[in-house]
Write a protein that holds these residues in place. Structure first.
Motif, PDB file in Angstrom:
ATOM      1  N   ALA A   1       2.620   0.880   6.666  1.00 52.73           N
ATOM      2  CA  ALA A   1       1.498  -0.041   6.465  1.00 52.73           C
ATOM      3  C   ALA A   1       1.974  -1.248   5.674  1.00 52.73           C
ATOM      4  O   ALA A   1       1.609  -2.395   5.986  1.00 52.73           O
ATOM      5  N   GLY A   2       2.805  -1.008   4.665  1.00 56.42           N
ATOM      6  CA  GLY A   2       3.406  -2.121   3.936  1.00 56.42           C
ATOM      7  C   GLY A   2       4.346  -2.920   4.814  1.00 56.42           C
ATOM      8  O   GLY A   2       4.393  -4.151   4.753  1.00 56.42           O
ATOM      9  N   GLY A   3       5.078  -2.201   5.661  1.00 62.82           N
ATOM     10  CA  GLY A   3       5.982  -2.897   6.580  1.00 62.82           C
ATOM     11  C   GLY A   3       5.246  -3.806   7.532  1.00 62.82           C
ATOM     12  O   GLY A   3       5.711  -4.915   7.842  1.00 62.82           O
TER      13      GLY A   3
ATOM     14  N   HIS B   1       1.169  10.992   4.865  1.00 59.20           N
ATOM     15  CA  HIS B   1       0.506   9.812   4.305  1.00 59.20           C
ATOM     16  C   HIS B   1       1.499   8.894   3.619  1.00 59.20           C
ATOM     17  O   HIS B   1       1.395   7.655   3.722  1.00 59.20           O
ATOM     18  N   MET B   2       2.467   9.474   2.905  1.00 54.65           N
ATOM     19  CA  MET B   2       3.469   8.644   2.251  1.00 54.65           C
ATOM     20  C   MET B   2       4.221   7.796   3.278  1.00 54.65           C
ATOM     21  O   MET B   2       4.435   6.592   3.084  1.00 54.65           O
TER      22      MET B   2
ATOM     23  N   PRO C   1       0.793  -1.238   0.000  1.00 55.13           N
ATOM     24  CA  PRO C   1       0.000   0.000   0.000  1.00 55.13           C
ATOM     25  C   PRO C   1       0.820   1.279   0.000  1.00 55.13           C
ATOM     26  O   PRO C   1       0.252   2.386   0.002  1.00 55.13           O
ATOM     27  N   PHE C   2       2.145   1.183   0.018  1.00 54.70           N
ATOM     28  CA  PHE C   2       3.011   2.363   0.000  1.00 54.70           C
ATOM     29  C   PHE C   2       2.650   3.247  -1.190  1.00 54.70           C
ATOM     30  O   PHE C   2       2.465   2.774  -2.316  1.00 54.70           O
ATOM     31  N   ASP C   3       2.556   4.552  -0.949  1.00 55.01           N
ATOM     32  CA  ASP C   3       2.153   5.494  -1.988  1.00 55.01           C
ATOM     33  C   ASP C   3       3.000   5.384  -3.256  1.00 55.01           C
ATOM     34  O   ASP C   3       2.505   5.651  -4.359  1.00 55.01           O
ATOM     35  N   LEU C   4       4.279   5.047  -3.119  1.00 54.58           N
ATOM     36  CA  LEU C   4       5.180   5.002  -4.272  1.00 54.58           C
ATOM     37  C   LEU C   4       5.443   3.583  -4.773  1.00 54.58           C
ATOM     38  O   LEU C   4       6.289   3.390  -5.653  1.00 54.58           O
TER      39      LEU C   4
END
Length: 288
Positions: free
Chosen positions: A253-255, A246-247, A118-121
């Motif tokens: 969140a991915g972690g 948020h980034m 879900p990471f923004d990048l």
């Protein structure tokens, strides 16, 4: 020394500068062309004999001019916070590199590139290998783990909080220092034998759960630091300076899904010795 024309983009950023400094140990400064957004910030490099060219990733003509005639080009992305902007700039780089017939492209990646991250990048970092595979370019992607360096200025705050607060649940993080990353980038750039692999992943030899990270930070600081995670929303609100909240929270969140704990021995394969460990890095760089 090798007789290569090497272009480094983003050459005045945190990673870019260290890549350039390591390259000067391997090639003559006159072999280096630096594509930079603000040429005045590269005056020290111009004084050493490097060629400085203005480069704005949003202006394709400047990207093409910077990459013209390159035997090898090193692409360090901008600091934009969204994947669309990054993908757009990368398209300009790929187009320019193809038209300029760049001999080899070395591209910065990141371990948060999984399809379910879900990471923004993550969309950008996932796009990079697929886009390069569809090109006619010779390339190497160098994926970094998290940088260890921000932990040093962050330590006083963690001491005050008495806790690591990353919203990581029971999952782990892997790290690499900027210096080690840059050294590996430079070595790959000037070593054609290393170009046979399309991707390397730079990490230290182990990942750390948050209680383990807290213990390492406690040892480095001489202060007791525990682990008391906040929510992703809280983390984003706390660290929203520059609208980065948020980034950053999306990365953790991915972690928390176990997507940032990758470790490899690629650094040792490139450099001939292991990456500096996190405890040793902190011991060397943190002053109580």
């Amino acid at each position: 020394m090798l007789n290569l024309k090497i272009v480094v983009t983003g050459a005045t950023g945190h990673l870019g500068r260290q890549i350039v400094d390591h390259l000067t140990e391997l090639v003559a400064p006159t072999s280096l062309t630096l594509g930079v957004h603000t040429p005045s910030k590269a005056q020290d490099y111009a004084d050493q004999g490097m060629t400085i060219k203005p480069l704005d990733y949003t202006e394709p003509a400047t990207v093409a001019a910077a990459l013209d005639g390159a035997d090898v080009a090193v692409y360090v992305p901008s600091k934009s916070h969204d994947s669309f902007s990054r993908v757009t700039e990368f398209e300009h780089v790929v187009t320019a590199a193809t038209q300029a017939k760049v001999g080899h492209l070395v591209v910065m990646g990141f371990i948060a590139d999984q399809a379910n991250n879900p990471f923004d990048l993550s969309a950008f970092y996932g796009y990079v290998p697929r886009r390069l595979a569809a090109s006619d370019l010779s390339y190497t992607i160098v994926r970094n783990a998290l940088y260890a360096d921000p932990l040093v200025p962050y330590l006083p705050e963690l001491i005050e909080r008495q806790n690591v607060i990353y919203p990581m649940a029971d999952q782990a993080l892997s790290f690499i220092s900027l210096a080690d990353s840059a050294a590996a980038f430079a070595k790959i750039t000037v070593t054609p034998a290393l170009w046979t692999r399309p991707m390397y992943t730079l990490t230290q030899d182990r990942a750390y759960t948050m209680p383990e990270l807290a213990e390492v930070l406690s040892t480095a600081s001489g202060e007791k630091i525990g682990y008391a995670p906040v929510t992703n929303a809280e983390f984003g609100n706390i660290y929203n300076e520059g609208n980065e909240g948020h980034m950053l929270s999306s990365m953790y969140a991915g972690g928390s899904m176990g997507l940032l704990d990758i470790t490899t021995d690629d650094y040792a394969a490139i450099m001939g010795h292991p990456a500096q460990s996190l405890p040793e890095f902190l011991k060397e760089n943190y002053r109580r």
